[in-house]
Design a protein around this motif. Structure first.
Motif, PDB file in Angstrom:
ATOM      1  N   ASN A  63      -0.450  -8.983   6.434  1.00 58.57           N
ATOM      2  CA  ASN A  63       0.055  -9.238   5.074  1.00 58.57           C
ATOM      3  C   ASN A  63       0.150  -7.952   4.250  1.00 58.57           C
ATOM      4  O   ASN A  63       0.084  -8.000   3.019  1.00 58.57           O
ATOM      5  CB  ASN A  63      -0.801 -10.258   4.335  1.00 58.57           C
ATOM      6  N   CYS A  64       0.254  -6.804   4.922  1.00 59.73           N
ATOM      7  CA  CYS A  64       0.344  -5.516   4.253  1.00 59.73           C
ATOM      8  C   CYS A  64       1.693  -4.861   4.553  1.00 59.73           C
ATOM      9  O   CYS A  64       2.150  -4.871   5.699  1.00 59.73           O
ATOM     10  CB  CYS A  64      -0.753  -4.561   4.733  1.00 59.73           C
ATOM     11  N   THR A  65       2.298  -4.295   3.538  1.00 59.03           N
ATOM     12  CA  THR A  65       3.480  -3.450   3.701  1.00 59.03           C
ATOM     13  C   THR A  65       3.082  -2.032   3.336  1.00 59.03           C
ATOM     14  O   THR A  65       2.514  -1.801   2.264  1.00 59.03           O
ATOM     15  CB  THR A  65       4.634  -3.919   2.799  1.00 59.03           C
ATOM     16  N   LEU A  66       3.351  -1.080   4.238  1.00 61.33           N
ATOM     17  CA  LEU A  66       2.953   0.305   4.031  1.00 61.33           C
ATOM     18  C   LEU A  66       4.137   1.143   3.564  1.00 61.33           C
ATOM     19  O   LEU A  66       5.245   1.017   4.086  1.00 61.33           O
ATOM     20  CB  LEU A  66       2.388   0.901   5.326  1.00 61.33           C
ATOM     21  N   TYR A  67       3.871   2.010   2.586  1.00 60.93           N
ATOM     22  CA  TYR A  67       4.892   2.899   2.033  1.00 60.93           C
ATOM     23  C   TYR A  67       4.374   4.335   2.119  1.00 60.93           C
ATOM     24  O   TYR A  67       3.773   4.850   1.166  1.00 60.93           O
ATOM     25  CB  TYR A  67       5.181   2.560   0.572  1.00 60.93           C
ATOM     26  N   LEU A  82       0.847  -1.187   0.000  1.00 58.40           N
ATOM     27  CA  LEU A  82       0.000   0.000   0.000  1.00 58.40           C
ATOM     28  C   LEU A  82       0.885   1.240   0.000  1.00 58.40           C
ATOM     29  O   LEU A  82       1.629   1.493   0.957  1.00 58.40           O
ATOM     30  CB  LEU A  82      -0.917   0.007   1.226  1.00 58.40           C
ATOM     31  N   ILE A  83       0.821   2.004  -1.087  1.00 59.48           N
ATOM     32  CA  ILE A  83       1.665   3.178  -1.268  1.00 59.48           C
ATOM     33  C   ILE A  83       0.767   4.408  -1.207  1.00 59.48           C
ATOM     34  O   ILE A  83      -0.229   4.493  -1.943  1.00 59.48           O
ATOM     35  CB  ILE A  83       2.421   3.109  -2.614  1.00 59.48           C
ATOM     36  N   ALA A 138      -5.096   3.279   4.489  1.00 56.06           N
ATOM     37  CA  ALA A 138      -3.980   2.332   4.491  1.00 56.06           C
ATOM     38  C   ALA A 138      -3.841   1.659   5.849  1.00 56.06           C
ATOM     39  O   ALA A 138      -3.659   0.432   5.940  1.00 56.06           O
ATOM     40  CB  ALA A 138      -2.686   3.049   4.105  1.00 56.06           C
ATOM     41  N   HIS A 139      -3.940   2.435   6.905  1.00 56.85           N
ATOM     42  CA  HIS A 139      -3.800   1.842   8.243  1.00 56.85           C
ATOM     43  C   HIS A 139      -5.008   0.991   8.600  1.00 56.85           C
ATOM     44  O   HIS A 139      -4.879   0.006   9.339  1.00 56.85           O
ATOM     45  CB  HIS A 139      -3.562   2.943   9.270  1.00 56.85           C
TER      46      HIS A 139
END
Length: 309
Positions: free
Chosen positions: A220-224, A190-191, A212-213
Protein backbone atom coordinates in the motif's frame (compact mmCIF):
# COMPACT_ATOMS: atom_id res chain seq x y z
CA UNK A 1 -9.61 20.15 27.34
CA UNK A 2 -11.07 19.17 23.95
CA UNK A 3 -10.86 21.83 21.25
CA UNK A 4 -14.22 23.29 20.20
CA UNK A 5 -14.62 23.54 16.43
CA UNK A 6 -17.97 25.32 16.35
CA UNK A 7 -17.81 28.68 14.58
CA UNK A 8 -14.03 28.62 14.23
CA UNK A 9 -12.75 31.61 12.25
CA UNK A 10 -10.50 30.99 9.26
CA UNK A 11 -6.79 30.80 9.99
CA UNK A 12 -4.45 33.28 8.37
CA UNK A 13 -0.67 33.47 7.93
CA UNK A 14 -0.21 35.82 10.88
CA UNK A 15 -2.13 33.56 13.28
CA UNK A 16 -0.24 30.49 12.09
CA UNK A 17 3.12 32.25 12.47
CA UNK A 18 2.49 33.84 15.89
CA UNK A 19 0.37 31.23 17.67
CA UNK A 20 1.70 29.74 20.89
CA UNK A 21 -0.47 26.62 20.59
CA UNK A 22 0.62 23.14 19.58
CA UNK A 23 -2.51 22.54 17.51
CA UNK A 24 -4.58 24.83 15.31
CA UNK A 25 -7.86 24.02 13.56
CA UNK A 26 -8.96 26.03 10.55
CA UNK A 27 -12.53 27.04 9.74
CA UNK A 28 -14.54 23.84 9.29
CA UNK A 29 -16.85 22.88 6.45
CA UNK A 30 -18.24 19.40 7.24
CA UNK A 31 -18.02 16.92 4.40
CA UNK A 32 -14.95 18.46 2.80
CA UNK A 33 -11.45 16.96 2.68
CA UNK A 34 -9.46 17.15 5.94
CA UNK A 35 -5.66 17.38 5.94
CA UNK A 36 -3.77 16.95 9.22
CA UNK A 37 -0.30 18.46 8.91
CA UNK A 38 2.54 17.66 11.31
CA UNK A 39 5.48 20.07 11.67
CA UNK A 40 9.16 19.16 11.32
CA UNK A 41 11.90 19.37 13.92
CA UNK A 42 13.56 22.62 14.99
CA UNK A 43 16.38 22.66 17.54
CA UNK A 44 16.98 26.41 17.90
CA UNK A 45 13.36 27.59 18.18
CA UNK A 46 9.86 26.25 18.53
CA UNK A 47 8.93 24.16 15.47
CA UNK A 48 6.77 25.89 12.90
CA UNK A 49 3.44 24.63 11.66
CA UNK A 50 3.94 23.13 8.23
CA UNK A 51 2.15 23.08 4.87
CA UNK A 52 -0.45 25.73 5.74
CA UNK A 53 0.45 27.95 2.80
CA UNK A 54 0.75 24.98 0.48
CA UNK A 55 -2.72 23.76 1.47
CA UNK A 56 -4.13 27.22 0.75
CA UNK A 57 -2.68 26.93 -2.75
CA UNK A 58 -4.29 23.51 -3.15
CA UNK A 59 -7.62 25.09 -2.27
CA UNK A 60 -7.14 27.54 -5.12
CA UNK A 61 -6.19 24.80 -7.56
CA UNK A 62 -9.11 22.58 -6.57
CA UNK A 63 -11.68 25.34 -6.08
CA UNK A 64 -12.86 23.82 -2.79
CA UNK A 65 -12.24 24.33 0.91
CA UNK A 66 -9.77 22.04 2.66
CA UNK A 67 -10.31 21.48 6.39
CA UNK A 68 -6.98 21.76 8.17
CA UNK A 69 -5.56 20.63 11.49
CA UNK A 70 -2.01 21.90 12.09
CA UNK A 71 0.04 20.10 14.74
CA UNK A 72 3.58 20.58 16.02
CA UNK A 73 5.73 18.82 18.59
CA UNK A 74 7.26 21.60 20.67
CA UNK A 75 9.49 19.08 22.44
CA UNK A 76 10.95 17.56 19.25
CA UNK A 77 10.14 14.06 20.50
CA UNK A 78 8.83 12.68 17.22
CA UNK A 79 5.28 13.19 18.52
CA UNK A 80 5.73 10.70 21.34
CA UNK A 81 5.42 13.09 24.26
CA UNK A 82 3.06 15.92 25.17
CA UNK A 83 1.24 17.71 22.38
CA UNK A 84 -0.54 20.48 24.22
CA UNK A 85 -4.27 20.37 23.54
CA UNK A 86 -4.24 16.77 22.32
CA UNK A 87 -2.43 14.33 24.61
CA UNK A 88 0.58 13.27 26.67
CA UNK A 89 1.60 10.31 24.48
CA UNK A 90 0.66 8.87 21.06
CA UNK A 91 -2.47 6.97 22.10
CA UNK A 92 -3.87 10.05 23.88
CA UNK A 93 -2.93 12.32 21.00
CA UNK A 94 -4.59 9.92 18.56
CA UNK A 95 -7.74 10.01 20.68
CA UNK A 96 -7.70 13.81 20.63
CA UNK A 97 -7.33 13.86 16.86
CA UNK A 98 -10.02 11.21 16.51
CA UNK A 99 -12.47 13.44 18.38
CA UNK A 100 -11.67 16.32 16.05
CA UNK A 101 -12.17 14.13 12.99
CA UNK A 102 -15.52 12.94 14.29
CA UNK A 103 -16.60 16.56 14.88
CA UNK A 104 -15.45 17.73 11.45
CA UNK A 105 -17.04 14.77 9.59
CA UNK A 106 -14.79 15.00 6.53
CA UNK A 107 -15.27 12.96 3.37
CA UNK A 108 -11.59 11.97 3.42
CA UNK A 109 -8.66 12.36 5.83
CA UNK A 110 -5.05 12.87 4.73
CA UNK A 111 -2.03 13.17 7.04
CA UNK A 112 1.08 14.94 5.78
CA UNK A 113 4.52 15.87 7.08
CA UNK A 114 8.23 16.02 6.38
CA UNK A 115 11.05 14.44 8.40
CA UNK A 116 9.81 14.32 12.04
CA UNK A 117 6.39 15.34 10.73
CA UNK A 118 6.51 12.51 8.20
CA UNK A 119 6.99 9.98 11.00
CA UNK A 120 3.93 11.44 12.73
CA UNK A 121 1.94 11.45 9.48
CA UNK A 122 2.59 7.73 9.08
CA UNK A 123 2.17 6.82 12.75
CA UNK A 124 -1.09 8.73 13.26
CA UNK A 125 -2.25 7.89 9.77
CA UNK A 126 -2.17 4.23 10.73
CA UNK A 127 -3.53 4.75 14.24
CA UNK A 128 -6.43 6.86 12.96
CA UNK A 129 -7.02 4.68 9.89
CA UNK A 130 -7.01 7.68 7.56
CA UNK A 131 -7.40 7.23 3.84
CA UNK A 132 -4.08 8.71 2.73
CA UNK A 133 -0.62 9.61 4.05
CA UNK A 134 1.90 11.88 2.32
CA UNK A 135 5.32 11.51 3.97
CA UNK A 136 8.45 13.39 2.84
CA UNK A 137 11.70 11.78 4.02
CA UNK A 138 10.36 9.77 6.96
CA UNK A 139 12.23 7.58 9.40
CA UNK A 140 10.81 4.09 9.75
CA UNK A 141 11.99 3.34 13.29
CA UNK A 142 13.03 5.07 16.54
CA UNK A 143 14.59 2.11 18.37
CA UNK A 144 18.28 3.03 18.85
CA UNK A 145 19.82 -0.44 18.61
CA UNK A 146 17.82 -1.19 15.50
CA UNK A 147 18.78 2.15 13.97
CA UNK A 148 22.46 1.50 14.60
CA UNK A 149 22.27 -1.68 12.50
CA UNK A 150 21.61 0.62 9.55
CA UNK A 151 24.15 3.28 10.66
CA UNK A 152 21.22 5.61 11.29
CA UNK A 153 22.68 8.12 13.73
CA UNK A 154 21.03 11.35 12.62
CA UNK A 155 18.54 11.56 15.49
CA UNK A 156 20.04 8.99 17.83
CA UNK A 157 19.82 11.31 20.84
CA UNK A 158 16.03 11.49 20.47
CA UNK A 159 15.79 7.73 20.13
CA UNK A 160 17.91 7.17 23.22
CA UNK A 161 15.86 9.65 25.24
CA UNK A 162 12.64 7.87 24.30
CA UNK A 163 14.20 4.51 25.20
CA UNK A 164 15.48 5.82 28.55
CA UNK A 165 12.19 7.54 29.46
CA UNK A 166 9.51 5.69 27.53
CA UNK A 167 6.10 7.39 27.26
CA UNK A 168 2.93 5.59 28.33
CA UNK A 169 2.42 4.49 24.73
CA UNK A 170 4.97 4.39 21.93
CA UNK A 171 5.41 3.21 18.37
CA UNK A 172 9.12 2.88 17.76
CA UNK A 173 8.87 0.83 14.58
CA UNK A 174 6.39 1.88 11.91
CA UNK A 175 6.87 -1.41 10.10
CA UNK A 176 5.73 -3.29 13.22
CA UNK A 177 2.82 -0.88 13.69
CA UNK A 178 1.66 -1.49 10.14
CA UNK A 179 2.00 -5.25 10.39
CA UNK A 180 0.01 -5.29 13.62
CA UNK A 181 -2.88 -3.36 12.07
CA UNK A 182 -6.06 -5.37 11.64
CA UNK A 183 -7.84 -2.99 9.29
CA UNK A 184 -6.76 -1.66 5.91
CA UNK A 185 -3.63 0.47 5.85
CA UNK A 186 -3.78 4.01 4.45
CA UNK A 187 -2.71 4.74 0.90
CA UNK A 188 0.86 5.79 1.73
CA UNK A 189 2.94 8.06 -0.52
CA UNK A 190 6.63 8.18 0.42
CA UNK A 191 8.65 10.99 -1.17
CA UNK A 192 12.41 10.96 -0.60
CA UNK A 193 15.78 11.93 -2.01
CA UNK A 194 18.25 9.26 -3.07
CA UNK A 195 21.41 11.36 -3.39
CA UNK A 196 24.19 9.86 -1.24
CA UNK A 197 24.19 11.28 2.28
CA UNK A 198 27.95 11.75 2.54
CA UNK A 199 29.52 14.67 0.68
CA UNK A 200 31.55 13.60 -2.39
CA UNK A 201 30.42 10.01 -1.88
CA UNK A 202 30.79 7.64 -4.83
CA UNK A 203 28.41 5.10 -3.30
CA UNK A 204 24.64 5.15 -3.59
CA UNK A 205 23.99 5.33 0.15
CA UNK A 206 20.97 7.27 1.35
CA UNK A 207 19.26 6.62 4.67
CA UNK A 208 15.92 8.08 3.57
CA UNK A 209 15.85 5.59 0.70
CA UNK A 210 16.55 2.78 3.16
CA UNK A 211 13.62 3.83 5.36
CA UNK A 212 11.28 4.19 2.38
CA UNK A 213 12.08 0.73 1.07
CA UNK A 214 11.76 -0.71 4.54
CA UNK A 215 8.26 0.77 4.82
CA UNK A 216 7.41 -0.45 1.33
CA UNK A 217 7.40 -3.99 2.73
CA UNK A 218 4.01 -3.11 4.26
CA UNK A 219 2.44 -2.78 0.84
CA UNK A 220 0.00 0.00 0.00
CA UNK A 221 3.01 2.29 -0.52
CA UNK A 222 3.91 4.38 -3.56
CA UNK A 223 7.55 5.47 -3.69
CA UNK A 224 8.72 8.75 -5.22
CA UNK A 225 12.55 8.77 -5.36
CA UNK A 226 14.36 11.99 -6.32
CA UNK A 227 17.99 11.32 -7.24
CA UNK A 228 19.19 14.94 -6.95
CA UNK A 229 17.79 15.53 -3.48
CA UNK A 230 19.05 14.67 -0.04
CA UNK A 231 16.92 14.67 3.11
CA UNK A 232 15.24 18.11 2.55
CA UNK A 233 13.22 16.81 -0.38
CA UNK A 234 10.40 19.32 0.15
CA UNK A 235 12.82 22.20 -0.40
CA UNK A 236 14.19 20.43 -3.47
CA UNK A 237 10.68 20.15 -4.91
CA UNK A 238 10.01 23.82 -4.13
CA UNK A 239 13.29 24.89 -5.76
CA UNK A 240 12.52 22.84 -8.88
CA UNK A 241 8.90 24.05 -9.00
CA UNK A 242 7.32 20.61 -8.67
CA UNK A 243 5.76 20.63 -5.21
CA UNK A 244 2.36 22.03 -6.22
CA UNK A 245 1.80 19.60 -9.06
CA UNK A 246 2.88 16.63 -6.94
CA UNK A 247 0.56 17.47 -4.04
CA UNK A 248 -2.35 18.29 -6.33
CA UNK A 249 -1.97 14.93 -8.07
CA UNK A 250 -1.66 12.92 -4.83
CA UNK A 251 -4.14 14.72 -2.57
CA UNK A 252 -6.70 16.08 -5.04
CA UNK A 253 -6.27 13.75 -8.00
CA UNK A 254 -5.76 16.89 -10.06
CA UNK A 255 -3.25 17.29 -12.89
CA UNK A 256 -1.78 20.80 -12.98
CA UNK A 257 -0.07 22.48 -15.89
CA UNK A 258 3.67 21.89 -15.71
CA UNK A 259 5.59 24.62 -13.86
CA UNK A 260 9.10 23.58 -14.90
CA UNK A 261 11.75 26.15 -15.86
CA UNK A 262 13.27 26.81 -19.27
CA UNK A 263 16.70 25.29 -19.89
CA UNK A 264 19.55 27.74 -19.16
CA UNK A 265 22.67 28.28 -21.34
CA UNK A 266 24.90 26.39 -18.89
CA UNK A 267 22.65 23.37 -19.19
CA UNK A 268 22.71 23.61 -23.00
CA UNK A 269 26.46 23.15 -22.74
CA UNK A 270 25.99 20.20 -20.38
CA UNK A 271 23.61 18.55 -22.86
CA UNK A 272 26.02 18.97 -25.76
CA UNK A 273 28.91 17.54 -23.75
CA UNK A 274 26.92 14.52 -22.58
CA UNK A 275 25.66 13.78 -26.10
CA UNK A 276 29.27 13.95 -27.30
CA UNK A 277 30.21 11.41 -24.62
CA UNK A 278 27.47 9.02 -25.72
CA UNK A 279 24.65 9.94 -23.34
CA UNK A 280 21.19 8.74 -24.40
CA UNK A 281 18.79 11.55 -25.29
CA UNK A 282 15.92 10.17 -23.22
CA UNK A 283 18.15 9.85 -20.15
CA UNK A 284 19.31 13.46 -20.50
CA UNK A 285 15.69 14.61 -20.69
CA UNK A 286 14.89 12.77 -17.45
CA UNK A 287 17.90 14.28 -15.68
CA UNK A 288 16.89 17.77 -16.78
CA UNK A 289 13.36 17.17 -15.50
CA UNK A 290 14.76 16.07 -12.14
CA UNK A 291 16.48 19.45 -11.93
CA UNK A 292 13.16 21.22 -12.43
CA UNK A 293 13.16 21.92 -16.16
CA UNK A 294 9.88 21.26 -17.93
CA UNK A 295 9.44 18.19 -20.12
CA UNK A 296 8.83 20.38 -23.13
CA UNK A 297 11.89 22.60 -22.69
CA UNK A 298 14.08 19.60 -21.79
CA UNK A 299 13.03 17.66 -24.89
CA UNK A 300 13.47 20.72 -27.11
CA UNK A 301 16.93 21.47 -25.73
CA UNK A 302 18.14 17.91 -26.27
CA UNK A 303 16.66 17.81 -29.78
CA UNK A 304 18.36 21.13 -30.60
CA UNK A 305 21.71 19.83 -29.36
CA UNK A 306 21.30 16.64 -31.40
CA UNK A 307 20.59 18.68 -34.51
CA UNK A 308 23.71 20.78 -33.96
CA UNK A 309 26.04 17.87 -33.22
Amino acid sequence: MPISISDLPPLDNRHVKTSTEDVLVDHVIPGELLVISFGFVSWDKRPDFDFYGRLKKLEQFGGRHINKILVRDSGNSWYHRKIDGLGQHPDQTADGLRQLIQAIQPRKVVTIGQSMGAYAALMYGMLLEVQQVVAFGPLSMLEPQHALLYHERRWLSVMRDLAARPPASSYNDLLALGRDKVGKLPDMHLIFGTRPDADKSTESVNLDAMHAHRLAALGNCTLYPYPFSGHPVVQHLIDTQRINALLARIVLGLELQEEGMAVTPDWHGWIAENLRLGGAAEELVEILKQHGFSHGSSSAAVAQAQAQS
